[in-house]
Design a protein around this motif. Structure first.
Motif, short mmCIF file in Angstrom:
data_model
loop_
_atom_site.label_atom_id
_atom_site.label_comp_id
_atom_site.label_asym_id
_atom_site.label_seq_id
_atom_site.Cartn_x
_atom_site.Cartn_y
_atom_site.Cartn_z
N LYS A 123 -12.65 23.93 -27.88
CA LYS A 123 -11.46 23.42 -28.55
C LYS A 123 -10.28 23.64 -27.61
O LYS A 123 -10.18 24.69 -26.98
N ILE A 124 -9.40 22.65 -27.56
CA ILE A 124 -8.26 22.77 -26.65
C ILE A 124 -7.11 21.92 -27.16
O ILE A 124 -7.30 20.88 -27.81
N THR A 125 -5.88 22.38 -26.90
CA THR A 125 -4.67 21.62 -27.22
C THR A 125 -3.96 21.30 -25.91
O THR A 125 -3.77 22.18 -25.06
N TYR A 126 -3.60 20.04 -25.74
CA TYR A 126 -2.94 19.63 -24.49
C TYR A 126 -2.03 18.43 -24.77
O TYR A 126 -1.99 17.90 -25.90
N ARG A 127 -1.35 17.97 -23.71
CA ARG A 127 -0.40 16.86 -23.84
C ARG A 127 -0.86 15.67 -23.00
O ARG A 127 -1.49 15.84 -21.95
N ILE A 128 -0.50 14.47 -23.49
CA ILE A 128 -0.70 13.26 -22.70
C ILE A 128 0.63 12.53 -22.58
O ILE A 128 1.56 12.79 -23.36
N VAL A 129 0.70 11.62 -21.60
CA VAL A 129 1.93 10.84 -21.39
C VAL A 129 1.62 9.38 -21.72
O VAL A 129 0.72 8.77 -21.12
N ARG A 130 2.34 8.82 -22.68
CA ARG A 130 2.17 7.42 -23.03
C ARG A 130 2.89 6.53 -22.01
O ARG A 130 3.72 7.01 -21.23
N PRO A 131 2.59 5.22 -22.01
CA PRO A 131 3.23 4.31 -21.04
C PRO A 131 4.75 4.34 -21.10
O PRO A 131 5.42 4.12 -20.08
N ASP A 132 5.32 4.58 -22.29
CA ASP A 132 6.78 4.62 -22.42
C ASP A 132 7.36 5.98 -22.04
O ASP A 132 8.57 6.21 -22.17
N GLY A 133 6.50 6.91 -21.56
CA GLY A 133 6.98 8.23 -21.13
C GLY A 133 6.98 9.27 -22.23
O GLY A 133 7.28 10.45 -21.97
N GLU A 134 6.64 8.87 -23.46
CA GLU A 134 6.64 9.82 -24.57
C GLU A 134 5.47 10.79 -24.43
O GLU A 134 4.35 10.41 -24.08
N LEU A 135 5.75 12.05 -24.71
CA LEU A 135 4.70 13.07 -24.69
C LEU A 135 4.06 13.18 -26.07
O LEU A 135 4.76 13.17 -27.10
N ARG A 136 2.75 13.27 -26.11
CA ARG A 136 2.03 13.48 -27.36
C ARG A 136 1.18 14.74 -27.23
O ARG A 136 0.52 14.96 -26.21
N TRP A 137 1.20 15.55 -28.28
CA TRP A 137 0.36 16.74 -28.33
C TRP A 137 -0.96 16.38 -29.00
O TRP A 137 -0.97 15.79 -30.08
N LEU A 138 -2.10 16.74 -28.36
CA LEU A 138 -3.42 16.45 -28.90
C LEU A 138 -4.22 17.74 -29.07
O LEU A 138 -4.15 18.65 -28.24
N PHE A 139 -4.98 17.77 -30.19
CA PHE A 139 -5.94 18.85 -30.39
C PHE A 139 -7.33 18.23 -30.29
O PHE A 139 -7.64 17.26 -30.98
N GLN A 140 -8.18 18.79 -29.42
CA GLN A 140 -9.48 18.17 -29.12
C GLN A 140 -10.61 19.14 -29.39
O GLN A 140 -10.59 20.29 -28.94
N HIS A 141 -11.62 18.66 -30.13
CA HIS A 141 -12.82 19.43 -30.41
C HIS A 141 -14.00 18.71 -29.77
O HIS A 141 -14.26 17.53 -30.05
N MET A 142 -14.74 19.40 -28.88
CA MET A 142 -15.84 18.79 -28.12
C MET A 142 -17.16 19.47 -28.46
O MET A 142 -17.21 20.70 -28.61
N HIS A 143 -18.22 18.63 -28.55
CA HIS A 143 -19.57 19.14 -28.81
C HIS A 143 -20.53 18.49 -27.83
O HIS A 143 -20.55 17.26 -27.67
#
Length: 456
Positions: A123-143
């Motif tokens: 499990k991890i929380t991180y940020r991505i950058v959208r094309p318009d420069g907006e930052l989004r916070w994501l929480f990801q669960h991987m199996h």
């Protein structure tokens, strides 16, 4: 031979008919099976479409990819809403997902992928950058899914956009910081209010304290005046002795000296001068004690420290300060029990004692009794202040600890004494209770833990 030919022909015809019937049956079964396969296939198509529709309706990104190559095996339409990029872009460009991760978080995400293959889940929380420069916070669960050989075959995951949650979290943190600042400000104001009430109490007691100080100062001055006369007489006597030294055998001079000694009552002077000095010393000590008690009472609350002290000493000190408020109206009875020392803020508790004692004195119109009691119960210590005054009206009992509530005439009370006392006792993790019947007096009971500084 003809008969044999006919028989064989009949048998062949029969076998042919049976074969035709078998083929017809098999054909019917094939047609039925084919129809069933078509129905099943249609159901599978509908089921897959329904599953895709369900997954595409989710706000969360559902995905599956190959660990080694990052090839996207499945990605629902939520990826477009979250990342601002088409699903096809991720399928066509295996590095796109990693490239849109905020640079400061990229290494952490890569490490998480590696760790997931080892542990099977991450499990991890991180940020991505959208094309318009907006930052989004994501929480990801991987199996991780492994093949029979134990090799990681694919990674399935779900990614949730937690930007709003993160914003609310940051906002909550900001609000908590603001609330903490407000609380600190309130506590500062409360401390100032406490000191203001204390100084107001000192002001109310000023006249009485001045009277208490003037009494010993008065007889100290009077004694010193008498001492001055005595000393002058003693000096005069010594002068006469000095004159008589040269003519000691002169009977007339000796008679004169003896007459002067009788006149000044030398024996009385010699004894009284010691009494006057002792009395003056006692008076000076009383002045010093009153001033010290008043100084202790006026001690700023913010500088007070938690200390192990005797509540009896605090009661005695406070009684010394308010003595002039009480002595003309009430007799004080002390019923002190055997109590241990208490860890408290002594100057603040002394203010509570003073408020209760002054209120008790004000509740008595002419003559009465104020009783101080102490004792222990379980792990607590209690102090009671009782008076035989007019008592508290029933409709006022629920309001007496409210700020600015007072039944005294304008200019006679601030209405803060009991409110401040209540706050001080609560600060000590204690309780303050009142029992009163109109016309019969009132009893205030303070209950304190032995170690008031310990949190509940």
């Amino acid at each position: 031979n003809l008969i044999t030919l006919v028989v064989d022909n009949a048998r062949l015809h029969t076998e042919k008919q049976q074969r035709i019937e078998q083929l017809a049956t098999l054909n019917a079964r094939y047609i039925a099976s084919n129809e069933q396969l078509k129905v099943t296939h249609e159901r599978l198509i509908k089921s897959e479409k329904r599953l895709n529709d369900i997954l595409d309706s989710l706000d969360s990104v559902v995905w599956s990819m190959v660990p080694e190559t990052l090839e996207v095996l499945y990605l629902n339409q939520a990826a477009k809403d979250v990342s601002g990029r088409a699903v096809e872009d991720f399928i066509n460009d295996r590095q796109l997902w990693m490239s849109i991760i905020y640079p400061d978080d990229r290494a952490r995400v890569q490490n998480s992928l590696v760790e997931s293959i080892r542990t099977g889940m991450q499990k991890i929380t991180y940020r991505i950058v959208r094309p318009d420069g907006e930052l989004r916070w994501l929480f990801q669960h991987m199996h991780v899914v492994y093949d029979k050989a134990g090799k990681a075959e694919r990674i399935d995951g779900i990614t949730v956009d937690v930007t709003q949650h993160k914003f609310n979290e940051d906002l909550l943190k900001q609000r908590n910081e603001e609330l903490q600042l407000a609380l600190d400000k309130i506590q500062e104001v409360q401390s100032h209010l406490l000191q203001s009430e204390k100084m107001a109490s000192v002001g109310q007691l000023a006249a009485g304290v001045a009277h208490e100080i003037n009494n010993p100062i008065g007889y100290i001055n009077s004694n010193l005046t008498s001492l001055k006369g005595y000393v002058e007489d003693l000096l005069a006597l010594l002068a006469k002795y000095e004159q008589a030294e040269a003519v000691f055998a002169d009977a007339g001079r000796l008679a004169e000296i003896n007459a002067f000694k009788r006149q000044m009552d030398l024996a009385f002077v010699k004894s009284d001068v010691l009494d006057l000095l002792a009395e003056s010393h006692e008076g000076a000590f009383r002045v010093k004690k009153i001033v010290q008690d008043l100084k202790d009472f006026s001690h700023a609350g913010g500088e007070d420290d938690w200390q192990w002290v005797s509540l009896h000493a605090g009661l005695e000190s406070t009684l010394n300060i308010v003595n002039n408020e009480i002595k003309y109206k009430a007799h004080v009875v002390k019923e002190f029990g055997d109590i241990p020392e208490v860890r408290c803020l002594p100057h603040q508790l002394n203010q509570v004692f003073m408020n209760l004692l002054v209120n008790a004195a004000h509740a008595i119109d002419k003559e009465g009794t104020i009783t101080l009691r102490t004792g222990t119960e379980n792990d607590t210590v209690w102090v009671e202040v009782s008076d035989t005054g007019k008592g508290i009206m029933p409709e006022h009992l629920s309001k007496i600890f409210d700020p600015f509530f007072t039944t005294k005439p304008v200019g006679k009370g601030t209405g803060l004494g009991l409110s401040v006392s209540y706050s001080i006792i609560k600060k000590h993790n204690g309780e303050i209770k009142v029992d009163s019947r109109q016309g019969e007096g009132a009893t205030f009971r303070i209950i304190l833990p032995v170690d008031s500084s310990a949190e509940k």
